[in-house]
Design a protein around this motif. Sequence first.
Motif, mmCIF file in Angstrom:
data_model
loop_
_atom_site.group_PDB
_atom_site.id
_atom_site.type_symbol
_atom_site.label_atom_id
_atom_site.label_comp_id
_atom_site.label_asym_id
_atom_site.label_seq_id
_atom_site.Cartn_x
_atom_site.Cartn_y
_atom_site.Cartn_z
ATOM 1 N N ALA A 2 0.833 -1.205 0.000
ATOM 2 C CA ALA A 2 0.000 0.000 0.000
ATOM 3 C C ALA A 2 0.868 1.256 0.000
ATOM 4 O O ALA A 2 0.591 2.226 -0.721
ATOM 5 C CB ALA A 2 -0.938 -0.012 1.198
ATOM 6 N N LEU A 3 1.932 1.247 0.785
ATOM 7 C CA LEU A 3 2.832 2.395 0.836
ATOM 8 C C LEU A 3 3.516 2.596 -0.516
ATOM 9 O O LEU A 3 3.609 3.720 -1.013
ATOM 10 C CB LEU A 3 3.877 2.210 1.936
ATOM 11 C CG LEU A 3 4.951 3.292 2.022
ATOM 12 C CD1 LEU A 3 4.327 4.673 2.262
ATOM 13 C CD2 LEU A 3 5.952 2.951 3.108
ATOM 14 N N ALA A 4 3.983 1.518 -1.139
ATOM 15 C CA ALA A 4 4.632 1.618 -2.447
ATOM 16 C C ALA A 4 3.682 2.204 -3.489
ATOM 17 O O ALA A 4 4.061 3.078 -4.273
ATOM 18 C CB ALA A 4 5.144 0.255 -2.892
ATOM 19 N N ALA A 5 2.437 1.746 -3.495
ATOM 20 C CA ALA A 5 1.445 2.266 -4.437
ATOM 21 C C ALA A 5 1.206 3.758 -4.202
ATOM 22 O O ALA A 5 1.085 4.539 -5.148
ATOM 23 C CB ALA A 5 0.139 1.487 -4.315
ATOM 24 N N CYS A 6 1.169 4.161 -2.938
ATOM 25 C CA CYS A 6 0.972 5.568 -2.588
ATOM 26 C C CYS A 6 2.170 6.406 -3.058
ATOM 27 O O CYS A 6 1.994 7.514 -3.586
ATOM 28 C CB CYS A 6 0.783 5.689 -1.085
ATOM 29 S SG CYS A 6 0.409 7.359 -0.530
ATOM 30 N N ALA A 35 9.149 8.091 -9.197
ATOM 31 C CA ALA A 35 8.757 8.772 -10.424
ATOM 32 C C ALA A 35 9.097 7.970 -11.675
ATOM 33 O O ALA A 35 10.061 7.216 -11.695
ATOM 34 C CB ALA A 35 9.443 10.135 -10.490
ATOM 35 N N GLY A 36 8.264 8.165 -12.683
ATOM 36 C CA GLY A 36 8.523 7.590 -13.994
ATOM 37 C C GLY A 36 8.064 6.152 -14.106
ATOM 38 O O GLY A 36 7.701 5.501 -13.135
ATOM 39 N N GLY A 37 8.056 5.688 -15.335
ATOM 40 C CA GLY A 37 7.651 4.312 -15.597
ATOM 41 C C GLY A 37 8.806 3.357 -15.406
ATOM 42 O O GLY A 37 9.913 3.741 -15.058
ATOM 43 N N GLY A 38 8.512 2.093 -15.604
ATOM 44 C CA GLY A 38 9.543 1.076 -15.513
ATOM 45 C C GLY A 38 9.527 0.322 -14.209
ATOM 46 O O GLY A 38 8.584 0.404 -13.420
ATOM 47 N N ALA A 87 5.864 0.515 -12.594
ATOM 48 C CA ALA A 87 5.079 1.744 -12.615
ATOM 49 C C ALA A 87 4.881 2.248 -14.039
ATOM 50 O O ALA A 87 5.710 2.019 -14.916
ATOM 51 C CB ALA A 87 5.779 2.819 -11.788
ATOM 52 N N ALA A 88 3.762 2.911 -14.235
ATOM 53 C CA ALA A 88 3.458 3.619 -15.476
ATOM 54 C C ALA A 88 2.932 4.983 -15.074
ATOM 55 O O ALA A 88 1.809 5.094 -14.574
ATOM 56 C CB ALA A 88 2.437 2.850 -16.301
ATOM 57 N N ASP A 89 3.764 6.002 -15.229
ATOM 58 C CA ASP A 89 3.437 7.361 -14.800
ATOM 59 C C ASP A 89 3.107 7.359 -13.303
ATOM 60 O O ASP A 89 3.957 7.019 -12.509
ATOM 61 C CB ASP A 89 2.299 7.943 -15.638
ATOM 62 C CG ASP A 89 2.705 8.076 -17.107
ATOM 63 O OD1 ASP A 89 3.848 8.489 -17.364
ATOM 64 O OD2 ASP A 89 1.882 7.748 -17.970
#
Length: 98
Positions: A32-36, A44-47, A71-73
């Motif tokens: 949950a923290l990582a998603a936040c 920041a950023g994708g990848g 991540a994507a954006d």
Amino acid sequence: MTRGDACALHCRDLCPSLGVNESSAVSTRNVALAACLVRHGVIAGGGLHSLEAEQGLAVGRPGRVHLEIEAADTRARAIHVGGMVTRMIITDSIPRPS
């Protein structure tokens, strides 16, 4: 501030309403923290991003949780969790379904 050199996050999971003052390491809380962090641009950023989170130091049961975040954006597309555990107790106090 983290205590471990490889750790990017120092987490505490305070949950007295569940009968546990503080949990030593909880992967769902770290997810949950990582998603936040992704959502708010801290990651920041994708990848693919890798992080180590430390937890449980305050209760004398240190643990580390490894997170891989795709991540994507400002969206976390996938978060994978891993780590090592040490069994501290064995209990059969949780009722099992009949």
